[in-house]
Design an enzyme around this catalytic site. Structure first.
Site, mmCIF file in Angstrom:
data_model
loop_
_atom_site.group_PDB
_atom_site.id
_atom_site.type_symbol
_atom_site.label_atom_id
_atom_site.label_comp_id
_atom_site.label_asym_id
_atom_site.label_seq_id
_atom_site.Cartn_x
_atom_site.Cartn_y
_atom_site.Cartn_z
ATOM 1 N N CYS A 165 49.639 41.903 45.092
ATOM 2 C CA CYS A 165 48.342 41.368 44.677
ATOM 3 C C CYS A 165 48.372 39.874 44.392
ATOM 4 O O CYS A 165 47.338 39.284 44.072
ATOM 5 C CB CYS A 165 47.840 42.124 43.460
ATOM 6 S SG CYS A 165 47.770 43.906 43.749
ATOM 7 N N HIS A 305 43.796 36.962 36.164
ATOM 8 C CA HIS A 305 44.038 38.043 37.122
ATOM 9 C C HIS A 305 43.181 39.246 36.735
ATOM 10 O O HIS A 305 42.573 39.863 37.597
ATOM 11 C CB HIS A 305 45.521 38.387 37.118
ATOM 12 C CG HIS A 305 45.940 39.364 38.169
ATOM 13 N ND1 HIS A 305 45.736 39.144 39.517
ATOM 14 C CD2 HIS A 305 46.554 40.571 38.074
ATOM 15 C CE1 HIS A 305 46.209 40.170 40.207
ATOM 16 N NE2 HIS A 305 46.704 41.059 39.361
ATOM 17 N N GLU A 316 48.311 39.752 29.910
ATOM 18 C CA GLU A 316 47.688 38.476 30.238
ATOM 19 C C GLU A 316 46.938 37.898 29.040
ATOM 20 O O GLU A 316 46.966 36.680 28.813
ATOM 21 C CB GLU A 316 46.758 38.627 31.430
ATOM 22 C CG GLU A 316 46.293 37.304 31.995
ATOM 23 C CD GLU A 316 45.543 37.433 33.312
ATOM 24 O OE1 GLU A 316 45.341 36.411 33.971
ATOM 25 O OE2 GLU A 316 45.153 38.571 33.672
ATOM 26 N N LYS A 334 37.386 40.169 39.013
ATOM 27 C CA LYS A 334 37.535 41.554 39.467
ATOM 28 C C LYS A 334 36.517 42.488 38.831
ATOM 29 O O LYS A 334 36.311 43.597 39.320
ATOM 30 C CB LYS A 334 38.966 42.036 39.214
ATOM 31 C CG LYS A 334 39.997 41.347 40.098
ATOM 32 C CD LYS A 334 41.407 41.858 39.829
ATOM 33 C CE LYS A 334 42.425 41.160 40.710
ATOM 34 N NZ LYS A 334 42.578 39.719 40.392
ATOM 35 N N HIS A 339 39.335 45.052 42.789
ATOM 36 C CA HIS A 339 40.649 44.458 43.062
ATOM 37 C C HIS A 339 40.845 44.427 44.574
ATOM 38 O O HIS A 339 41.081 45.459 45.205
ATOM 39 C CB HIS A 339 41.744 45.291 42.393
ATOM 40 C CG HIS A 339 43.046 44.571 42.276
ATOM 41 N ND1 HIS A 339 43.358 43.460 43.039
ATOM 42 C CD2 HIS A 339 44.135 44.797 41.479
ATOM 43 C CE1 HIS A 339 44.572 43.048 42.720
ATOM 44 N NE2 HIS A 339 45.062 43.832 41.769
ATOM 45 N N PHE A 398 52.411 43.739 42.057
ATOM 46 C CA PHE A 398 53.479 44.729 42.015
ATOM 47 C C PHE A 398 54.764 44.088 42.529
ATOM 48 O O PHE A 398 54.747 43.267 43.451
ATOM 49 C CB PHE A 398 53.123 45.925 42.892
ATOM 50 C CG PHE A 398 52.168 46.918 42.264
ATOM 51 C CD1 PHE A 398 51.601 46.699 41.028
ATOM 52 C CD2 PHE A 398 51.841 48.088 42.943
ATOM 53 C CE1 PHE A 398 50.735 47.616 40.457
ATOM 54 C CE2 PHE A 398 50.966 49.014 42.392
ATOM 55 C CZ PHE A 398 50.419 48.783 41.144
#
Length: 415
Positions: A165, A305, A316, A334, A339, A398
């Site tokens: 991502c 993110h 985060e 998002k 996503h 990931f």
């Protein structure tokens, strides 16, 4: 790598294919409205999460024209449409440029999974003769980078970074390095992903990563909300034209923003979970700040993110609060877009550029307020008007990949 102190990296073009809109104005209006693009998808019926954020406002084959699209997977079509739009926005004409000095870096997560799934069904039903001879070039992850290079006549470095991502942001950081090293004058860079298939949706659901708010898909993606329960799958592409500032100046191009710094690190912690202490992410932020020459207190805005997953958002929020006690306003696209996986870092970089240009920070969709223990200033309900000179765009993937991009207002430091 030796940086060239005489030039900076500037953004001169944007191209988009997103769930919120495919032209810049519609995309920006969608973000600022703060309404989720999630809806039920017939192809996902019967799954634990039967909804997603499709980017289906453009007929991609019509946009490409001719018979070009017949040999491409959907993610490649999206990438090529976005690339053409970005190059046009930059005022560049591929027939006139020195293609040897133009690179393409296009981040991708998994490539042409939908066409692979379809081919497996054909193989099982009708044998090997039913498999297309174009399956390999359609499903390979570097297909989008290759097709963009072919279409534009870009003969410089061609790369397809895969950092999950964070891939779109990795592509932009890599392009920044190519320009700073003097290997290219222009790099067409971004990310693309299209995997709204039962197999992929089931895989993420089995992992426990997806929201299961099937009764209200539009409320499912809720970054930083206390009751968040997972992300919503999306698809899309974004491409930015990055250019050496001296090259842009020589052709009287209008810089839209400056990519002043980038930081890339790896957690080396877990295949899918972030380091809860955020050590790798913190180093990525500090590296981006160091390259940009900024102090932490000079950051005016953070484009997070913000996946809407319990683990990422907690990490985060703690990271932002710890590094930026002056509480710069935070947004998380998002909530609107879902996503978009490999495309996310590039789409959100484009959103950050637009925030710098407009002096407006879009709200986080579906968020009233973050948990009280997180000392972060999330923009909610309405866009916030605020002069923004310096902004960060965070991307995490990931595998423990962390990429942070530092963007500066174009009028501030272009040399």
């Amino acid at each position: 790598m030796t940086r060239n102190a005489r030039t900076t990296t500037v953004v001169t073009g944007l191209g988009l294919v997103t769930p919120a809109g495919d032209d810049e104005e519609t995309f920006w209006a969608g973000l600022c409205a703060g309404r989720s693009a999630a809806r039920r998808c017939p192809e996902l019926a019967g799954l634990p999460a039967d909804f997603a954020c499709p980017a289906d406002r453009t007929d991609l084959d019509e946009a490409l024209g001719g018979r070009t699209g017949w040999r491409m997977s959907r993610f490649t079509k999206m990438a090529l449409v976005a690339a053409r739009r970005a190059v046009a926005d930059a005022g560049l004409r591929p027939r006139d440029w020195d293609g040897d000095r133009v690179g393409v870096v296009l981040g991708v997560g998994v490539g042409g999974v939908p066409v692979l799934e379809d081919s497996v069904r054909r193989l099982d039903a009708n044998g090997p003769q039913a498999v297309s001879p174009l399956l390999a070039p359609m499903m390979m992850p570097n297909a989008a980078a290759g097709e963009i290079a072919i279409d534009l006549g870009a003969r410089g470095p061609g790369l397809a970074p895969a950092t999950a991502c964070a891939s779109g942001a990795t592509a932009l950081a890599t392009a920044h390095d190519l320009l700073a090293a003097g290997r290219c004058d222009v790099v067409v860079a971004g990310g693309a992903e299209s995997v709204l298939t039962p197999l992929v949706a089931a895989a993420f659901a089995q992992l426990g990563a997806l929201s299961t708010r099937t009764g209200d898909p539009a409320a499912a993606s809720r970054p930083f909300a206390p009751d968040r329960d997972g992300f919503v799958l999306g698809e899309g592409a974004a491409v930015l034209v990055l250019e050496r500032s001296d090259h842009a100046a020589a052709r009287s191009a209008r810089p839209r923003a400056v990519l002043a710094g980038a930081g890339s690190t790896t957690d080396a912690h877990h295949p899918t979970a972030p380091d809860p202490a955020g050590r790798g992410a913190r180093r990525a932020v500090e590296t981006a700040l160091g390259e940009a020459g900024w102090a932490a207190h000079q950051v005016d805005h953070v484009n997070a993110h913000g996946t809407s997953t319990p683990l990422n958002d907690a990490m985060e929020a703690t990271l932002i609060a710890g590094l930026f006690p002056h509480r710069p306003p935070v947004t998380a696209p998002k909530g609107v877009l879902g996503h978009t996986l490999a495309a996310g870092g590039a789409i959100e970089a484009a959103a950050t550029v637009l925030t710098l240009e407009h002096g407006v920070i879009p709200p986080v969709a579906n968020l009233d307020a973050p948990p009280a223990e997180w000392d972060i200033d999330c923009v909610t309900k309405q866009p916030r008007r605020l002069p923004v000179e310096r902004a960060l765009s965070n991307s995490f993937g990931f595998g423990g990949h962390n990429v942070v991009l530092a963007f500066e207002h174009a009028g501030h430091s272009v040399r």
